[in-house]
Design a protein around this motif. Structure first.
Motif, PDB file in Angstrom:
ATOM      1  N   VAL A  48      26.323  -3.444  10.703  1.00 45.14           N
ATOM      2  CA  VAL A  48      27.319  -4.294   9.771  1.00 45.14           C
ATOM      3  C   VAL A  48      28.572  -3.386   9.922  1.00 45.14           C
ATOM      4  O   VAL A  48      29.856  -4.154   9.896  1.00 45.14           O
ATOM      5  CB  VAL A  48      26.648  -4.773   8.630  1.00 45.14           C
ATOM      6  N   LEU A  49      28.451  -2.384   9.457  1.00 46.95           N
ATOM      7  CA  LEU A  49      29.963  -1.482   9.235  1.00 46.95           C
ATOM      8  C   LEU A  49      30.422  -1.539  10.496  1.00 46.95           C
ATOM      9  O   LEU A  49      31.734  -1.810  10.361  1.00 46.95           O
ATOM     10  CB  LEU A  49      29.444  -0.389   8.702  1.00 46.95           C
ATOM     11  N   ALA A  50      29.806  -1.268  11.712  1.00 49.65           N
ATOM     12  CA  ALA A  50      30.499  -1.228  13.071  1.00 49.65           C
ATOM     13  C   ALA A  50      31.194  -2.692  13.277  1.00 49.65           C
ATOM     14  O   ALA A  50      32.473  -2.767  13.638  1.00 49.65           O
ATOM     15  CB  ALA A  50      29.665  -0.846  14.050  1.00 49.65           C
ATOM     16  N   ALA A  51      30.505  -3.722  12.948  1.00 55.95           N
ATOM     17  CA  ALA A  51      30.876  -5.259  13.346  1.00 55.95           C
ATOM     18  C   ALA A  51      31.973  -5.324  12.480  1.00 55.95           C
ATOM     19  O   ALA A  51      32.931  -5.781  13.139  1.00 55.95           O
ATOM     20  CB  ALA A  51      29.698  -5.973  13.201  1.00 55.95           C
ATOM     21  N   ARG A  52      32.104  -5.062  11.402  1.00 57.10           N
ATOM     22  CA  ARG A  52      33.177  -5.244  10.558  1.00 57.10           C
ATOM     23  C   ARG A  52      34.696  -4.498  10.972  1.00 57.10           C
ATOM     24  O   ARG A  52      35.507  -5.009  10.618  1.00 57.10           O
ATOM     25  CB  ARG A  52      32.869  -5.021   9.057  1.00 57.10           C
ATOM     26  N   GLN A  53      34.390  -3.325  11.394  1.00 55.31           N
ATOM     27  CA  GLN A  53      35.499  -2.359  11.940  1.00 55.31           C
ATOM     28  C   GLN A  53      35.939  -3.274  13.271  1.00 55.31           C
ATOM     29  O   GLN A  53      37.058  -2.991  13.301  1.00 55.31           O
ATOM     30  CB  GLN A  53      34.831  -1.011  12.099  1.00 55.31           C
ATOM     31  N   LEU A  54      35.317  -3.930  13.881  1.00 55.09           N
ATOM     32  CA  LEU A  54      35.802  -4.433  15.304  1.00 55.09           C
ATOM     33  C   LEU A  54      36.536  -5.750  14.839  1.00 55.09           C
ATOM     34  O   LEU A  54      37.327  -6.172  15.714  1.00 55.09           O
ATOM     35  CB  LEU A  54      34.644  -4.877  15.959  1.00 55.09           C
ATOM     36  N   GLY A  55      36.438  -6.082  13.824  1.00 56.89           N
ATOM     37  CA  GLY A  55      37.126  -7.504  13.397  1.00 56.89           C
ATOM     38  C   GLY A  55      36.173  -8.385  12.650  1.00 56.89           C
ATOM     39  O   GLY A  55      34.935  -8.039  12.183  1.00 56.89           O
ATOM     40  N   PRO A  56      36.487  -9.645  12.598  1.00 57.72           N
ATOM     41  CA  PRO A  56      35.737 -10.690  11.853  1.00 57.72           C
ATOM     42  C   PRO A  56      34.375 -10.903  12.689  1.00 57.72           C
ATOM     43  O   PRO A  56      34.290 -10.775  13.702  1.00 57.72           O
ATOM     44  CB  PRO A  56      36.327 -12.022  11.951  1.00 57.72           C
ATOM     45  N   SER A  57      33.082 -10.652  11.791  1.00 50.06           N
ATOM     46  CA  SER A  57      31.993 -10.664  12.632  1.00 50.06           C
ATOM     47  C   SER A  57      31.437 -12.330  12.619  1.00 50.06           C
ATOM     48  O   SER A  57      31.937 -13.064  11.902  1.00 50.06           O
ATOM     49  CB  SER A  57      30.909  -9.821  11.767  1.00 50.06           C
ATOM     50  N   GLY A  94       0.798  -1.160   0.011  1.00 53.09           N
ATOM     51  CA  GLY A  94       0.077  -0.086   0.037  1.00 53.09           C
ATOM     52  C   GLY A  94       0.826   1.286  -0.242  1.00 53.09           C
ATOM     53  O   GLY A  94       0.409   2.238  -0.248  1.00 53.09           O
ATOM     54  N   ALA A  95       2.272   1.269   0.133  1.00 54.12           N
ATOM     55  CA  ALA A  95       3.039   2.428   0.231  1.00 54.12           C
ATOM     56  C   ALA A  95       4.351   2.064  -0.185  1.00 54.12           C
ATOM     57  O   ALA A  95       4.941   0.974  -0.052  1.00 54.12           O
ATOM     58  CB  ALA A  95       3.143   3.075   1.616  1.00 54.12           C
ATOM     59  N   VAL A  96       5.200   2.825  -0.701  1.00 52.93           N
ATOM     60  CA  VAL A  96       6.586   2.828  -1.324  1.00 52.93           C
ATOM     61  C   VAL A  96       7.326   3.935  -0.871  1.00 52.93           C
ATOM     62  O   VAL A  96       6.670   5.118  -0.897  1.00 52.93           O
ATOM     63  CB  VAL A  96       6.602   2.383  -2.866  1.00 52.93           C
ATOM     64  N   VAL A  97       8.404   3.738  -0.089  1.00 50.75           N
ATOM     65  CA  VAL A  97       9.567   4.908   0.151  1.00 50.75           C
ATOM     66  C   VAL A  97      10.851   4.521  -0.490  1.00 50.75           C
ATOM     67  O   VAL A  97      11.439   3.529  -0.465  1.00 50.75           O
ATOM     68  CB  VAL A  97       9.429   4.986   1.822  1.00 50.75           C
ATOM     69  N   HIS A  98      11.434   5.790  -1.226  1.00 49.60           N
ATOM     70  CA  HIS A  98      12.724   5.544  -1.714  1.00 49.60           C
ATOM     71  C   HIS A  98      13.396   6.675  -1.097  1.00 49.60           C
ATOM     72  O   HIS A  98      13.196   7.927  -0.983  1.00 49.60           O
ATOM     73  CB  HIS A  98      12.550   5.793  -3.224  1.00 49.60           C
ATOM     74  N   ALA A  99      14.807   6.357  -0.581  1.00 52.22           N
ATOM     75  CA  ALA A  99      15.579   7.549  -0.137  1.00 52.22           C
ATOM     76  C   ALA A  99      17.017   6.950  -0.335  1.00 52.22           C
ATOM     77  O   ALA A  99      17.381   5.884  -1.065  1.00 52.22           O
ATOM     78  CB  ALA A  99      15.172   7.599   1.374  1.00 52.22           C
ATOM     79  N   HIS A 100      17.916   7.829   0.332  1.00 48.52           N
ATOM     80  CA  HIS A 100      19.427   7.750  -0.011  1.00 48.52           C
ATOM     81  C   HIS A 100      20.095   7.690   1.370  1.00 48.52           C
ATOM     82  O   HIS A 100      20.865   8.431   1.580  1.00 48.52           O
ATOM     83  CB  HIS A 100      19.976   8.624  -0.977  1.00 48.52           C
ATOM     84  N   PRO A 101      19.789   6.943   2.376  1.00 54.49           N
ATOM     85  CA  PRO A 101      20.578   6.943   3.416  1.00 54.49           C
ATOM     86  C   PRO A 101      21.988   6.454   3.532  1.00 54.49           C
ATOM     87  O   PRO A 101      22.321   5.563   2.627  1.00 54.49           O
ATOM     88  CB  PRO A 101      19.609   5.890   4.413  1.00 54.49           C
ATOM     89  N   CYS A 102      22.646   7.408   4.363  1.00 51.16           N
ATOM     90  CA  CYS A 102      24.181   7.337   4.036  1.00 51.16           C
ATOM     91  C   CYS A 102      24.671   5.962   4.119  1.00 51.16           C
ATOM     92  O   CYS A 102      25.600   5.492   2.932  1.00 51.16           O
ATOM     93  CB  CYS A 102      24.953   8.127   4.856  1.00 51.16           C
ATOM     94  N   THR A 103      24.567   5.315   5.161  1.00 47.77           N
ATOM     95  CA  THR A 103      25.318   3.855   5.171  1.00 47.77           C
ATOM     96  C   THR A 103      24.777   2.843   4.417  1.00 47.77           C
ATOM     97  O   THR A 103      25.687   2.102   3.742  1.00 47.77           O
ATOM     98  CB  THR A 103      25.268   3.463   6.743  1.00 47.77           C
ATOM     99  N   ALA A 104      23.491   2.852   4.238  1.00 50.10           N
ATOM    100  CA  ALA A 104      23.036   1.590   3.342  1.00 50.10           C
ATOM    101  C   ALA A 104      23.382   2.023   1.825  1.00 50.10           C
ATOM    102  O   ALA A 104      23.452   1.130   1.058  1.00 50.10           O
ATOM    103  CB  ALA A 104      21.267   1.610   3.355  1.00 50.10           C
ATOM    104  N   GLU A 158      18.868   1.331   7.210  1.00 47.81           N
ATOM    105  CA  GLU A 158      19.924   1.854   7.499  1.00 47.81           C
ATOM    106  C   GLU A 158      20.499   1.454   8.922  1.00 47.81           C
ATOM    107  O   GLU A 158      21.665   1.606   8.930  1.00 47.81           O
ATOM    108  CB  GLU A 158      19.372   3.359   7.582  1.00 47.81           C
ATOM    109  N   HIS A 159      19.730   1.294   9.853  1.00 49.95           N
ATOM    110  CA  HIS A 159      20.317   0.813  11.246  1.00 49.95           C
ATOM    111  C   HIS A 159      20.881  -0.246  11.124  1.00 49.95           C
ATOM    112  O   HIS A 159      22.061  -0.425  11.674  1.00 49.95           O
ATOM    113  CB  HIS A 159      19.104   0.560  12.148  1.00 49.95           C
ATOM    114  N   TYR A 160      20.420  -1.395  10.366  1.00 54.15           N
ATOM    115  CA  TYR A 160      21.345  -2.777  10.178  1.00 54.15           C
ATOM    116  C   TYR A 160      22.852  -2.467   9.386  1.00 54.15           C
ATOM    117  O   TYR A 160      23.477  -2.993   9.570  1.00 54.15           O
ATOM    118  CB  TYR A 160      20.207  -3.682   9.218  1.00 54.15           C
ATOM    119  N   ALA A 161      22.607  -1.617   8.371  1.00 50.94           N
ATOM    120  CA  ALA A 161      23.780  -1.151   7.676  1.00 50.94           C
ATOM    121  C   ALA A 161      24.759  -0.537   8.407  1.00 50.94           C
ATOM    122  O   ALA A 161      26.169  -0.855   8.403  1.00 50.94           O
ATOM    123  CB  ALA A 161      23.364  -0.205   6.523  1.00 50.94           C
ATOM    124  N   ARG A 162      24.516   0.250   9.410  1.00 49.50           N
ATOM    125  CA  ARG A 162      25.378   0.678  10.496  1.00 49.50           C
ATOM    126  C   ARG A 162      25.894  -0.226  11.369  1.00 49.50           C
ATOM    127  O   ARG A 162      26.986  -0.259  11.708  1.00 49.50           O
ATOM    128  CB  ARG A 162      24.723   1.903  11.198  1.00 49.50           C
TER     129      ARG A 162
END
Ligand SMILES: [Zn+2]
Length: 238
Positions: free
Chosen positions: A206-215, A113-123, A200-204
């Protein structure tokens, strides 16, 4: 494990045709588009005149945000109503240049019933580095979104953009668009918007987990238990 996640990605377990749901009044749709556009802007998911939102008003009409407007500063009277071919039925402005993508999703998914398109930074950074969000790191995301695939690059505003998304639309509620952004959809604007937040929250994370080492991904058994739990919650109305 990939197969398990693919199954999890089919988020809506019950798919009712849109026509069976009560329709909101037109004014309410206008206000919802303004409100969720403002939220997209406040969250920093769009800059300048980026992004677009739409709602399905009836089986053959869609209300969409106007082209060239900041999503944080729209007025209810500025929305545009189009038919399922994208022809303008009412409104003073042109519909979003990405209306064809919205209509493709509505045509392929009667439950949407609805569609949203955006450019969130991390995703969008993931989408611009050729990486899907398909690593099962967080239990919540497996339950709510499953995987978020990456659609190949296509020029914005062209038929090619819709074509690039088509293979992913039936089995997903959120798609990364290579070198571009994210599209999410759901039964109403609230759900489509919240899915954008989740991506977007999940992308952040994943990025942080990879920075900490092997996820450490969830294993196959943990994933199966999660999907089973999701089925139970949905059945019980949670
Ligand atoms: Zn875009």
């Amino acid at each position: 494990m990939k197969k398990i996640l693919e199954a999890a990605a089919v988020a809506p377990l019950v798919r009712l045709p849109f026509v069976n749901r009560p329709l909101k009044e037109e004014d309410q749709f206008r206000h919802d588009l303004v409100e969720f556009g403002r939220l997209l802007h406040l969250q920093g998911y769009v800059a300048a005149t980026d992004g677009n939102l739409s709602v399905r008003m009836s089986p053959d009409r869609v209300m969409v945000t106007p082209s060239g407007f900041s999503k944080g500063m729209m007025q209810p009277g500025e929305m545009v109503v189009v038919d399922m071919e994208g022809r303008k039925l009412s409104g003073c402005y042109n519909p979003s240049s990405e209306i064809a993508m919205h209509l493709t999703i509505y045509r392929m998914r009667p439950d949407v019933g609805a569609v949203v398109h955006a450019h969130p930074c991390t995703a969008t950074a993931f989408a611009s580095s050729g990486q899907a969000l398909d690593e099962p790191l967080c239990s919540e995301i497996v339950i709510t979104l499953g995987t978020v695939p990456l659609a190949p690059y296509a020029t914005t505003g062209t038929a090619g953009l819709s074509e690039s998304l088509k293979p992913f639309i039936p089995g997903h509620s959120a798609i990364l668009m290579a070198n571009h952004g994210v599209v999410t959809y759901g039964q109403d604007l609230r759900q489509a918007y919240l899915r954008m937040e989740s991506v977007e929250h999940y992308a952040r994370i994943v990025l942080a987990a990879r920075q900490l080492g092997p996820s450490r991904s969830l294993n196959a058994q943990q994933l199966e238990e999660l999907i089973e739990a999701r089925t139970r919650y949905t059945r019980n109305g949670h």
